[in-house]
Design a protein around this motif. Sequence first.
Motif, mmCIF file in Angstrom:
data_model
loop_
_atom_site.group_PDB
_atom_site.id
_atom_site.type_symbol
_atom_site.label_atom_id
_atom_site.label_comp_id
_atom_site.label_asym_id
_atom_site.label_seq_id
_atom_site.Cartn_x
_atom_site.Cartn_y
_atom_site.Cartn_z
ATOM 1 N N THR A 5 9.930 14.723 4.010
ATOM 2 C CA THR A 5 8.598 15.068 4.478
ATOM 3 C C THR A 5 8.004 13.913 5.259
ATOM 4 N N ARG A 6 7.061 14.226 6.127
ATOM 5 C CA ARG A 6 6.314 13.183 6.812
ATOM 6 C C ARG A 6 4.900 13.678 7.086
ATOM 7 N N ALA A 7 3.990 12.743 7.269
ATOM 8 C CA ALA A 7 2.588 13.081 7.467
ATOM 9 C C ALA A 7 2.340 13.543 8.890
ATOM 10 N N ILE A 8 1.539 14.585 9.018
ATOM 11 C CA ILE A 8 1.031 15.027 10.321
ATOM 12 C C ILE A 8 -0.436 15.348 10.074
ATOM 13 N N GLY A 9 -1.325 14.508 10.556
ATOM 14 C CA GLY A 9 -2.736 14.692 10.262
ATOM 15 C C GLY A 9 -2.969 14.573 8.771
ATOM 16 N N THR A 17 12.379 10.348 9.514
ATOM 17 C CA THR A 17 12.032 9.150 8.766
ATOM 18 C C THR A 17 10.566 8.762 8.944
ATOM 19 N N TRP A 18 9.967 8.375 7.831
ATOM 20 C CA TRP A 18 8.575 7.927 7.832
ATOM 21 C C TRP A 18 8.457 6.565 8.495
ATOM 22 N N ALA A 19 7.474 6.408 9.355
ATOM 23 C CA ALA A 19 7.126 5.123 9.951
ATOM 24 C C ALA A 19 5.611 4.961 9.830
ATOM 25 N N TYR A 20 5.127 3.786 10.162
ATOM 26 C CA TYR A 20 3.702 3.482 10.045
ATOM 27 C C TYR A 20 2.818 4.578 10.649
ATOM 28 N N GLU A 21 3.188 5.081 11.818
ATOM 29 C CA GLU A 21 2.366 6.066 12.524
ATOM 30 C C GLU A 21 2.203 7.378 11.759
ATOM 31 N N ASP A 22 3.108 7.672 10.842
ATOM 32 C CA ASP A 22 3.076 8.940 10.123
ATOM 33 C C ASP A 22 2.026 8.990 9.021
ATOM 34 N N PHE A 23 1.426 7.864 8.697
ATOM 35 C CA PHE A 23 0.429 7.829 7.624
ATOM 36 C C PHE A 23 -0.961 7.976 8.213
ATOM 37 N N THR A 24 -1.736 8.875 7.629
ATOM 38 C CA THR A 24 -3.087 9.163 8.084
ATOM 39 C C THR A 24 -4.051 8.939 6.934
ATOM 40 N N GLU A 25 -5.104 8.196 7.186
ATOM 41 C CA GLU A 25 -6.094 7.956 6.140
ATOM 42 C C GLU A 25 -6.606 9.280 5.593
ATOM 43 N N GLY A 26 -6.639 9.385 4.272
ATOM 44 C CA GLY A 26 -7.109 10.588 3.598
ATOM 45 C C GLY A 26 -6.013 11.574 3.254
ATOM 46 N N LEU A 121 -5.352 5.413 1.633
ATOM 47 C CA LEU A 121 -6.747 4.959 1.665
ATOM 48 C C LEU A 121 -7.096 4.281 2.984
ATOM 49 N N ALA A 122 -6.175 3.500 3.516
ATOM 50 C CA ALA A 122 -6.441 2.747 4.747
ATOM 51 C C ALA A 122 -5.119 2.331 5.375
ATOM 52 N N LYS A 123 -5.182 1.967 6.641
ATOM 53 C CA LYS A 123 -3.999 1.447 7.329
ATOM 54 C C LYS A 123 -4.445 0.529 8.448
ATOM 55 N N ARG A 124 -3.594 -0.441 8.746
ATOM 56 C CA ARG A 124 -3.880 -1.365 9.848
ATOM 57 C C ARG A 124 -2.586 -2.015 10.289
ATOM 58 N N LEU A 125 -2.535 -2.380 11.558
ATOM 59 C CA LEU A 125 -1.398 -3.120 12.081
ATOM 60 C C LEU A 125 -1.585 -4.600 11.780
ATOM 61 N N SER A 126 -0.486 -5.285 11.598
ATOM 62 C CA SER A 126 -0.498 -6.727 11.381
ATOM 63 C C SER A 126 -0.970 -7.415 12.664
ATOM 64 N N LYS A 127 -1.804 -8.430 12.523
ATOM 65 C CA LYS A 127 -2.253 -9.190 13.692
ATOM 66 C C LYS A 127 -1.154 -10.096 14.211
ATOM 67 N N SER A 128 -0.348 -10.645 13.309
ATOM 68 C CA SER A 128 0.693 -11.586 13.729
ATOM 69 C C SER A 128 2.018 -10.899 14.043
ATOM 70 N N LYS A 129 2.234 -9.702 13.495
ATOM 71 C CA LYS A 129 3.471 -8.949 13.728
ATOM 72 C C LYS A 129 3.092 -7.495 14.044
ATOM 73 N N PRO A 130 2.768 -7.189 15.302
ATOM 74 C CA PRO A 130 2.267 -5.853 15.650
ATOM 75 C C PRO A 130 3.258 -4.718 15.415
ATOM 76 N N GLN A 131 4.519 -5.036 15.160
ATOM 77 C CA GLN A 131 5.499 -4.000 14.840
ATOM 78 C C GLN A 131 5.456 -3.616 13.363
ATOM 79 N N LEU A 132 4.568 -4.263 12.598
ATOM 80 C CA LEU A 132 4.453 -4.050 11.165
ATOM 81 C C LEU A 132 3.061 -3.544 10.816
ATOM 82 N N GLY A 133 3.019 -2.494 10.018
ATOM 83 C CA GLY A 133 1.743 -1.954 9.595
ATOM 84 C C GLY A 133 1.586 -2.011 8.085
ATOM 85 N N PHE A 134 0.351 -2.094 7.653
ATOM 86 C CA PHE A 134 0.008 -2.118 6.232
ATOM 87 C C PHE A 134 -0.688 -0.812 5.873
#
Length: 165
Positions: A5-9, A17-26, A121-134
Motif C-alpha cells: 500500500t501507499r498513501a495518496i492524499g 514502494t513508499w517514499a517520502y512523497e507518499d506520506f500526507t499529513e493527517g 502528524l507532520a513531515k519535512r525535508l532535511s535542510k542539510s540533506k534534501p533527499q531525506l525527509g522526516f
Amino acid sequence: MTGKTRAIGKTWAIGKTWAYEDFTEGASLDLGTKLVSAAEIIEFATEFDAQPMHLDEAAGKASILGGLAASGWHTCAMFMRMLCDAFLLDSTCQGAPGVDQVRWKKPVLAGDMLRGSTTVLAKRLSKSKPQLGFVTMRSELFNQRGESVFDLENTVMFLTRGAAA
C-alpha cells in the motif's frame, strides 16, 4: 494485510514502494491485526524480560495485570513487526532518530487480538540533506474490545522518490 500500500492524499492504495512523497499529513494507515499467543509471550519473556507475570499464567493472574501478560517491550516488538509488514519493508526508510514517546496503557494478555494504526502528524525535508525527509507518526494498538493498549510517537526518515531511484 495483503498487498503493498501507499498513501495518496488521505487514502491508501495498492502500489509501489513508499517514499517520502507518499506520506500526507493527517493520513492514517491500518497496520492489520495480530493474535497474541501464550507461547510467544513466554518465549519473549524467557529471553528478554523474565518477570513472573510474563512467564506464568498463575503469576500473571496474581499480579495487577490480570493474566499472562506480554512485556511492554514485547508489545513494542509486535508493533514493529506490524509496521514492517504493513509498509516499512516496502519503503525507502532510513531508520529513525529515536522515539519521542511510548506508553503501555493496558496489559496485552494471551489471546488478545491486536489491531494497529499509524497516523502521519507532520513531515519535512532535511535542510542539510534534501533527499531525506522526516515523517512524524503517532501509532496505536487496540485490543479486541477496542481499548487502546499502546501508543507511540516518533519520527522516521525516508528517502525522496528521486533519491531512491
